[in-house]
Design an enzyme around this catalytic site. Structure first.
Site, PDB file in Angstrom:
ATOM      1  CD  GLU A  63      47.935  40.932  48.985  1.00 20.06           C
ATOM      2  OE1 GLU A  63      47.398  41.953  49.476  1.00 20.06           O
ATOM      3  OE2 GLU A  63      47.725  40.520  47.839  1.00 20.06           O
TER       4      GLU A  63
ATOM      5  CB  CYS B 262      46.538  44.429  47.034  1.00 21.18           C
ATOM      6  SG  CYS B 262      45.961  43.044  46.098  1.00 21.18           S
TER       7      CYS B 262
END
Lengths: 505, 505
Positions: free
Chosen positions: B228, B265
C-alpha cells in the site's frame, strides 16, 4: 499471419479501453447471455475450425473436438457464474452510530472489473487456453474486455475463432472491442506495456512467463500478471499399490503421459515406485502411434531435454521412444520412458528435475515411503498437482503425511487418478506455488478463475442514484447482498467468553 | 534497538516455517480465540504502551489510545471472520458420471494459508499498521505465521507489542513462531529474500514499496507482494455545494488535513472547487497547534515537497504553515494550504501532483464541472479514495459521471465525508490501482484483507480420512460448504433460452 501493425494495435487497445466502462455496466444476465451466444457460435463452427486446428497443431481430431466442446462448456459455466452474481461478493455495512470505534458510515462494496485484460494464448490448447479459452471466458465474465495475443502455433485458427466469437458477443449486445486478437511476439510485448492494459494472463513456459511478468511489474504503472508456467506433476505409488501389481497402472500411466504427445501442463514427469517394482510400460508404449509435436520451438525444447535426461549418469531408458523430423520441419514423436532413483535425482537435479514438455516420464525408485513427504518439499516445491496411487482398501493413514506435503506445495491433490484431464468446475484449482504459477492467481481453470480480473470498490454514504445496480437497495440485478447491520459487533462477546472455555480444546 | 543478527533472523524464520503447518491445522474457533486473547492483552497493556508510542512518534495521546483500540477491535473482527469459516470458500463438486464433458471426479476445494508472511510495518500507525496491525491480523486469521519487520520510527513500542501479543497467542495455544518481530532495514531485505517466506505485505512510500516489490518478484521463487503505497485522495466540491457556502466544509477540510500532522495515507492532497469559490481555511488553520512529525525521514521528505510546491509558478500560499526543527532534531509543523488551478496543475504536474506526506493540501480552481471526470483519469489514475462534496438535496445525477470516474481509478468513493478515518468493516476497501497499491491486493483494511494470505487447494477423489476438516462430510469445524451436485449443468438450458428472449434488454 502478418504481425498486427502498431496503428492497428493502438486502435484495438483503444477500442477495448472504450468498451471497458460499457461492458462493466452490462447487467449480469445480459453478459451471461452473450457468453452463451459465444458458446453457441463456437459449437456451430466446430466442423470448420477443427480441420484448421488439426493442420496447425498436429493434434488429433477427437482430442480437438473434445477440447472445442470443453471451451464452449467453459463459456456456459462462466455464464452461470455471471448470472448468479455471487462472484461480485457484494457487502453492505449499514451506518452504525454506535460502532465500537465511533460512528461508522454506510459502506457498500462490490467487485468491479479491472479493465482491459491482455491474454497470452497457449500453444497446446488451441481452443481451451487460447482465443476463447478459460482466461478469456473468466475476464469476460468479470466484465473486462480482452485482447488476446494469438499463439504463433495456430494463427489461422486464432483469427477465425476471434472473428466468430467477437461477432457473437457484439451481436448479443456487448460493445465492439469486447474481444480482439493480435498477432506477433513483439506486438504482445508492446501491448503488455500499454498503459491502458489493466491486467495480463499467460499460459506457457517458465522462462517466457518470468520475462513477461518482469515487464508487467516494471511498467510505470505495474499491473497484475497471472502466469501459469511449469509443472512436473509427480505421482507416488504406495508400497501396497505396488504389491497389488502395476500392470493396469502402468498402462494408464503411459496413456496419461502420451496423450496429446505429452504436451500438457499436467503431464506426470515422475512416477515414484518402491525400489525394484515392476513397471511394465514397454508394451503399452509400443502401441502408441507417432504424434506430431505442436510447433518447432516445442519440438526443439523437447529434443534437448530428452537427450539431456537420457544422457544423465544413473538414468536408464525403459522405452527409447523417437523424435523424427520430416523434410517439412514437422517433428513426430513416440513416447520415451526412463528410470532412475532418488539418489540420482538428488545428484543430477540440474539435468533431470526440469519439465520435459512432451511425451517423456521418469520412473523413480524410492526406498522408504516415509521419505516421500520430505521429497515433495525438496524436489517439487511448486506444482499444479501431486498424485498418490493406492491399493484397494489401503488405510489412508499411511499416506496422509504425503497428501499434506503435496497440498503444501501444489494446487491439487489427486488420489487414484491422473492429473491430465482437468475438470472445469467450481472446485477445480489449476495453479500452485511458483513455478506452477506466478502472480498469486489462484486458479486459471474452473469458475473461481473469474476473481483474478476483479478488484473491490467501496461506496461510502453514496446516494442510491449513483450506486452501481448491484449495490442498490432495490437490487435490480438480483445479486446476493451480504449485509452487516448496525450493532453486529456485539457478537464479540460470545468469542471473548469462548476463550474462557479453554483455547486449544 | 540493535538490528536482528543473521543468526537470530535465521532462527526466527525457521521457527515461523515450523509453526506454519501447525497453525494451518488449528481449528477456526481455536485461532479465533487466540486472536481475541491477543486483543485482550493489547487492551490490558494500553497504559504502558501509549506513553512509549507518544515518545517515539510524537502522535497525541487521544489519537494513540483510539488507534490502540482500533487495533484490538481489528483483531476481534478477524476472530469473527475466522470463527465464521466462510473465508475458506469451501466448494465441493460431487462426482458426476454424466457430466457433459465426460465423467467428472469428486473435487473439494478449500483456501489454505500461504505460509510465513513478512509484514513491513508502517511508521504512521504505530499500532494499527504495525506489529499487531491489520496485515498481521489478516495473515494470522488466514492461518499464516507472521514475521514483522518493525519500523525504525518506533522500535521500543514494536518490541513491547511483539512480546505481549506473541505471548498471548502462544498462551492461547498457538505454536511458538506464530508472531515474531525483526529489526533493521537490511534485515528486512534479507528476510524478503528468504525462500521460506511465502508472501509479504508493506505499507509505506511508493519508492520503498516499488523497490521491495522488485525484490519479491526477482527471487528464485517469486512471491506475492502486497504494497500500500501512495495516494493523494482528491476531493471535488460541486458548484451547488460551493454556492451553499464553504465555511463548515473548509473547517472540516482543515481538520482532516491536519490531524496526525497529515501523516495519513488518506489525507486529501487536493480540494477542487469552482473557480473563485471562497475557501476560508486561514482561520481554522490558525487554531491548529504545532505537531511533531513522526521521524526525520518523513520530516525531510515533507519539507522538500512543501518547498517545491510553494515555489511553483502559479501556486499561491493560502496558509504558510511552518516547519521548525529543534536542536534535538525533532521537526514540528503547522499546516500549509496552497491554491492553484487546473491549468497550472497540468503544466506543473511534475512538481505538484506527487503526494506531500504531511499537513499540506492544495485548493484547485476548476472552470467546468463537466471536466472533472476526465481530470480524475488525467491526474489521479490510482488512488485509495476520491470524494465528492455536495449540497443538501442536490440531484445526484449531476455528479454520477464523476463518481463513476472515481470508482474507475480508486478503491473508495466517498460522498459528503472525508477519506481520513478508515472504518474497519467487511465492506471497506483500502486499496486501488497503482500507485495506491501494488500487487493487486484488493484491500489492506477491513476483513476482506484476509484473502491476500490464502491460496486454493483442491482434493480430487481423496478419502475422507486425509481431507482437511473443512472439506469433510462430517464438517467438524461447521464451516459453510458450497456444494455442486451431479447433474447441475442442466441449468444451462435456462441460460440458453434466455438468449432467445433478447439480449440487451
Amino acid at each position: 499471419m502478418n504481425d498486427t501493425s502498431p496503428d492497428e494495435l493502438a486502435g484495438i487497445i483503444g477500442t477495448a479501453a472504450e468498451a471497458a466502462p460499457i461492458l462493466a455496466a452490462t447487467a449480469p444476465r445480459e453478459r451471461a447471455a452473450a457468453l452463451v451466444a459465444a458458446a453457441d457460435a463456437l459449437d456451430a463452427a466446430v466442423d470448420r475450425l477443427v480441420p484448421i486446428a488439426m493442420r496447425e497443431t498436429g493434434l488429433a481430431e477427437a482430442r480437438l473436438r473434445g477440447e472445442s466442446k470443453r471451451t464452449s462448456v467453459q463459456l456456459r459455466l462462466f455464464a452461470e457464474v455471471v448470472a448468479d452474481g455471487a462472484f461480485l461478493d457484494v457487502r453492505i455495512d449499514d451506518a452504525d452510530p454506535d460502532f465500537v470505534l465511533g460512528p461508522r458510515p454506510e459502506l457498500r462494496r462490490v467487485l468491479a472489473p479491472v479493465g482491459p485484460v491482455l491474454n497470452f494464448a497457449a500453444s497446446n490448447f488451441p481452443f481451451a487456453f487460447s482465443v476463447a479459452g478459460g482466461d478469456t471466458a473468466a475476464a469476460l465474465a468479470a466484465g473486462s474486455p480482452v485482447v488476446v495475443k494469438a499463439h504463433e502455433g495456430h494463427p489461422e485458427l486464432s483469427r477465425r475463432t476471434g472473428d466468430i466469437v467477437a461477432d457473437a458477443l457484439t451481436t448479443a449486445g456487448l460493445p465492439v472491442g469486447t474481444l480482439s486478437v493480435i498477432f506477433g511476439r513483439e506486438v504482445g510485448v508492446t501491448a503488455l506495456r500499454d498503459p491502458r492494459i489493466a491486467a495480463a494472463a499467460f499460459t506457457g513456459s517458465t522462462r517466457g512467463g518470468i520475462a513477461l511478468a518482469a515487464i508487467a511489474s516494471s511498467r510505470p504503472n505495474p499491473i497484475p500478471f497471472f502466469g501459469e508456467l511449469g509443472s512436473v506433476n509427480p505421482v507416488f505409488v504406495t508400497p501396497a499399490a505396488a504389491d497389488a501389481g502395476l500392470d493396469a497402472l502402468s498402462e494408464a500411466f503411459v496413456a496419461s503421459v502420451s496423450g496429446s504427445a505429452g504436451q500438457l501442463c499436467t503431464k506426470s514427469g515422475f512416477l515414484f515406485v518402491p525400489r525394484g517394482a515392476d513397471v511394465p510400460v514397454a508394451e503399452s508404449a509400443g502401441s502408441i502411434g507417432e504424434h506430431r509435436m505442436l510447433y518447432a520451438g516445442i519440438a526443439e525444447g523437447f529434443r534437448t531435454r530428452r537427450e539431456e535426461i537420457l544422457g544423465t549418469n544413473g538414468v536408464e531408458s525403459l522405452v527409447d521412444g523417437e523424435v523424427r523430423e520430416e523434410d517439412d520441419g514437422d517433428v513426430w514423436v513416440r513416447p520415451t520412458f526412463a528410470r532412475t532413483d532418488v539418489a540420482t535425482l538428488r545428484r543430477e537435479r540440474e539435468r533431470v528435475l526440469d519439465e520435459a514438455f512432451g511425451p517423456l516420464s521418469i520412473v523413480v525408485d524410492y526406498d522408504d515411503p516415509a521419505e516421500l513427504p520430505a521429497l515433495v518439499a525438496e524436489f517439487f516445491p511448486g506444482n499444479l498437482t501431486g498424485t498418490i496411487q493406492t491399493a484397494p482398501d489401503e488405510d489412508p493413514a499411511g499416506y496422509a503425511a504425503l497428501a499434506a506435503a503435496i497440498a503444501a506445495h501444489s494446487g491439487r491433490v489427486i488420489v487414484d487418478g491422473w492429473p491430465t484431464g482437468v475438470a472445469v468446475t467450481p472446485a477445480m484449482t489449476h495453479g500452485g506455488p511458483f513455478p506452477a504459477t506466478v502472480g498469486g492467481g489462484g486458479t486459471s481453470v474452473g469458475t473461481a478463475a473469474v476473481s483474478r480480473f476483479l478488484r473491490p470498490v467501496t461506496y461510502q454514504d453514496a446516494p442510491q442514484a449513483i450506486l452501481p445496480p448491484a449495490l442498490r437497495d432495490d437490487n435490480p440485478w438480483g445479486v446476493p447482498q451480504k449485509r452487516s447491520p448496525a450493532g453486529e459487533s456485539s457478537t464479540w462477546g460470545s468469542l471473548s467468553s469462548a476463550r474462557g472455555q479453554g483455547v486449544g480444546a
